[in-house]
Design a protein around this motif. Structure first.
Motif, PDB file in Angstrom:
ATOM      1  N   PRO A  60      73.277 100.547  69.464  1.00  0.00           N
ATOM      2  CA  PRO A  60      73.113 101.411  68.287  1.00  0.00           C
ATOM      3  C   PRO A  60      73.378 100.653  66.996  1.00  0.00           C
ATOM      4  O   PRO A  60      74.324  99.875  66.894  1.00  0.00           O
ATOM      5  N   GLY A  61      72.485 100.847  66.020  1.00  0.00           N
ATOM      6  CA  GLY A  61      72.685 100.260  64.700  1.00  0.00           C
ATOM      7  C   GLY A  61      72.103  98.879  64.509  1.00  0.00           C
ATOM      8  O   GLY A  61      72.119  98.352  63.401  1.00  0.00           O
ATOM      9  N   ASP A  62      71.577  98.257  65.578  1.00  0.00           N
ATOM     10  CA  ASP A  62      70.991  96.928  65.450  1.00  0.00           C
ATOM     11  C   ASP A  62      69.553  97.069  64.947  1.00  0.00           C
ATOM     12  O   ASP A  62      68.663  97.516  65.665  1.00  0.00           O
ATOM     13  N   THR A 210      78.961  95.342  68.660  1.00  0.00           N
ATOM     14  CA  THR A 210      78.908  96.764  68.301  1.00  0.00           C
ATOM     15  C   THR A 210      80.048  97.157  67.365  1.00  0.00           C
ATOM     16  O   THR A 210      80.125  98.303  66.941  1.00  0.00           O
ATOM     17  N   ASP A 211      80.932  96.215  67.054  1.00  0.00           N
ATOM     18  CA  ASP A 211      82.083  96.480  66.182  1.00  0.00           C
ATOM     19  C   ASP A 211      82.094  95.412  65.091  1.00  0.00           C
ATOM     20  O   ASP A 211      82.737  94.378  65.218  1.00  0.00           O
ATOM     21  N   MET A 212      81.365  95.679  63.998  1.00  0.00           N
ATOM     22  CA  MET A 212      81.191  94.655  62.972  1.00  0.00           C
ATOM     23  C   MET A 212      82.500  94.258  62.280  1.00  0.00           C
ATOM     24  O   MET A 212      82.681  93.069  61.973  1.00  0.00           O
ATOM     25  N   ALA A 237      70.470  89.242  62.759  1.00  0.00           N
ATOM     26  CA  ALA A 237      70.586  89.371  61.303  1.00  0.00           C
ATOM     27  C   ALA A 237      71.865  90.070  60.854  1.00  0.00           C
ATOM     28  O   ALA A 237      72.529  89.592  59.926  1.00  0.00           O
ATOM     29  N   PRO A 238      72.259  91.205  61.451  1.00  0.00           N
ATOM     30  CA  PRO A 238      73.499  91.850  60.998  1.00  0.00           C
ATOM     31  C   PRO A 238      74.724  90.951  61.168  1.00  0.00           C
ATOM     32  O   PRO A 238      75.627  90.960  60.324  1.00  0.00           O
ATOM     33  N   ILE A 239      74.750  90.166  62.258  1.00  0.00           N
ATOM     34  CA  ILE A 239      75.864  89.251  62.484  1.00  0.00           C
ATOM     35  C   ILE A 239      75.861  88.158  61.420  1.00  0.00           C
ATOM     36  O   ILE A 239      76.913  87.753  60.910  1.00  0.00           O
ATOM     37  N   LYS A 253      83.755  76.138  53.862  1.00  0.00           N
ATOM     38  CA  LYS A 253      82.550  75.568  53.262  1.00  0.00           C
ATOM     39  C   LYS A 253      81.376  75.574  54.245  1.00  0.00           C
ATOM     40  O   LYS A 253      80.329  74.987  53.979  1.00  0.00           O
ATOM     41  N   ALA A 254      81.562  76.250  55.367  1.00  0.00           N
ATOM     42  CA  ALA A 254      80.521  76.280  56.390  1.00  0.00           C
ATOM     43  C   ALA A 254      79.273  76.994  55.887  1.00  0.00           C
ATOM     44  O   ALA A 254      79.347  77.931  55.091  1.00  0.00           O
ATOM     45  N   LYS A 255      78.122  76.536  56.350  1.00  0.00           N
ATOM     46  CA  LYS A 255      76.849  77.180  56.045  1.00  0.00           C
ATOM     47  C   LYS A 255      76.472  78.102  57.195  1.00  0.00           C
ATOM     48  O   LYS A 255      76.959  77.951  58.319  1.00  0.00           O
ATOM     49  N   VAL A 256      75.586  79.053  56.908  1.00  0.00           N
ATOM     50  CA  VAL A 256      75.190  80.040  57.906  1.00  0.00           C
ATOM     51  C   VAL A 256      73.680  79.987  58.112  1.00  0.00           C
ATOM     52  O   VAL A 256      72.908  79.983  57.151  1.00  0.00           O
ATOM     53  N   ALA A 257      73.259  79.928  59.368  1.00  0.00           N
ATOM     54  CA  ALA A 257      71.856  80.043  59.749  1.00  0.00           C
ATOM     55  C   ALA A 257      71.796  80.947  60.970  1.00  0.00           C
ATOM     56  O   ALA A 257      72.789  81.099  61.682  1.00  0.00           O
ATOM     57  N   THR A 258      70.629  81.525  61.232  1.00  0.00           N
ATOM     58  CA  THR A 258      70.600  82.569  62.259  1.00  0.00           C
ATOM     59  C   THR A 258      69.273  82.642  63.003  1.00  0.00           C
ATOM     60  O   THR A 258      68.263  82.067  62.582  1.00  0.00           O
ATOM     61  N   PHE A 259      69.308  83.352  64.092  1.00  0.00           N
ATOM     62  CA  PHE A 259      68.110  83.821  64.766  1.00  0.00           C
ATOM     63  C   PHE A 259      67.838  85.244  64.278  1.00  0.00           C
ATOM     64  O   PHE A 259      68.770  86.008  64.024  1.00  0.00           O
ATOM     65  N   ASP A 260      66.592  85.579  64.145  1.00  0.00           N
ATOM     66  CA  ASP A 260      66.105  86.936  63.868  1.00  0.00           C
ATOM     67  C   ASP A 260      66.262  87.365  62.409  1.00  0.00           C
ATOM     68  O   ASP A 260      67.130  86.895  61.683  1.00  0.00           O
TER      69      ASP A 260
END
Length: 334
Positions: A60-62, A210-212, A237-239, A253-260
């Motif tokens: 739910p919510g994704d 499920t628990d952001m 994406a939500p993560i 200073k970490a960078k963020v990249a993602t799937f989706d």
């Protein structure tokens, strides 16, 4: 993970000529709804009405699953299909939903096999009942063994390797791969591929997707504890958007990249808080899975010849090309 010929992707050409969005609201775990869709591709099939069950492991919510469902709706509207959507992130419950579809004597079933062992029994029952089953999104290594007709999705291991190679080129040294559901085959494959393709150090961090708030606090604590982490890799994406906040809270200073992707993620790439995303085209997966059942029912067609998957990704979305995707994300189809 086995490698597949990318030529299999060419089998999509006959069925993706005219895709348009179909609006719908997000479903929740275990609930069902009939999704007809109103804004479909030009023209509409005059073949007899058929019923297709779309059963996923969506939590739910994704928002990722909204895109899957919209693509399925568009195909259903075009093909004169009654689409019944249901989802549950718990593998046993998802199997029960598939059994419900069998009991309702639907004409076809499209499902995700995030936990393949849980799907073995019900897929076999569907086949015994003469109901064709296609797989999509999760279960690339298992769809043929499970006895499905076709598979539509991304080779997650190859996508993970490409992801890792891109991080190496960017100079990252220590990556943490955030997995929001332990044991989910597609997610585990992404991080395994990342480890193969990345020249630096990788480690997995398991969180409850499920628990952001819990995701945020767990990742923040990890970044505070280990300042050598210079790259956060997320699998949704939500993560990813939550990870941006964790980096700030941790003073990292970490960078963020993602799937989706989703609409907000596209904006984050444009704004520079997310480096890039790997797009597996979930709208396309939903569309092709439903359309494939119509093609099989009406003309005996089997994409990939029943031996090769139809690949829908990976495609990298970066700041350089994100604007070309943004207009579709705004409509809710990318």
């Amino acid at each position: 993970m086995r490698r597949h010929h990318r030529a299999a992707a060419l089998t999509t050409a006959a069925v993706v000529g005219a895709l348009l969005a179909a609006g719908c609201s997000s479903g929740s775990g275990g609930k069902k709804s009939e999704a007809g869709g109103t804004d479909a591709a030009a023209g509409k099939a005059t073949t007899p009405r058929m019923t297709v069950a779309l059963v996923t492991h969506a939590a739910p919510g994704d928002t990722f699953w909204d895109l899957i469902r919209k693509g399925a709706q568009a195909a259903a509207a075009k093909d004169n299909i009654k689409l019944v959507y249901s989802s549950d992130p718990v593998a046993g419950n998802q199997a029960n939903l598939v059994q419900n579809a069998i009991d309702q004597k639907v004409d076809g079933i499209a499902l995700t096999a995030a936990k393949p062992d849980a799907m073995k029994g019900v897929v076999a029952k569907a086949k015994a009942a003469g109901i064709p089953v296609v797989g999509f999104n999760s279960g690339l290594d298992d769809w043929k063994e499970l006895g499905m007709l076709e598979y539509f999705g991304q080779d997650e291991n190859i996508a993970g390797q490409a992801f890792g190679e891109r991080l190496s080129q960017a100079g990252a040294k220590h990556a943490v791969c955030v997995i929001q559901e332990q044991g989910q085959v597609a997610l585990e494959a992404r991080c395994a591929g990342l480890k193969k393709g990345f020249k630096g150090t990788t480690e997995n961090l398991y969180v409850n997707g499920t628990d952001m708030p819990s995701v945020k606090s767990t990742l923040t604590a990890k970044l505070q504890k280990d300042s050598s982490i210079d790259q956060v890799v997320t699998l949704g994406a939500p993560i990813a958007l939550t990870a941006v906040q964790s980096v700030k809270d941790a003073g990292s200073k970490a960078k963020v990249a993602t799937f989706d992707l989703n609409k907000d993620l596209v904006g984050a790439i444009q704004g520079g808080s997310i480096e890039f995303a790997v797009d597996q085209q979930p709208y396309l997966q939903g569309y092709l899975a439903v359309d494939a059942l119509w093609l099989y029912k009406t003309n005996g067609n089997v994409s990939g010849g029943g031996t090769a998957p139809v690949l829908t990704g990976p495609a990298f979305v970066t700041k350089d090309n994100v604007d070309s995707v943004a207009k579709f994300a705004e409509k809710g189809t990318r």
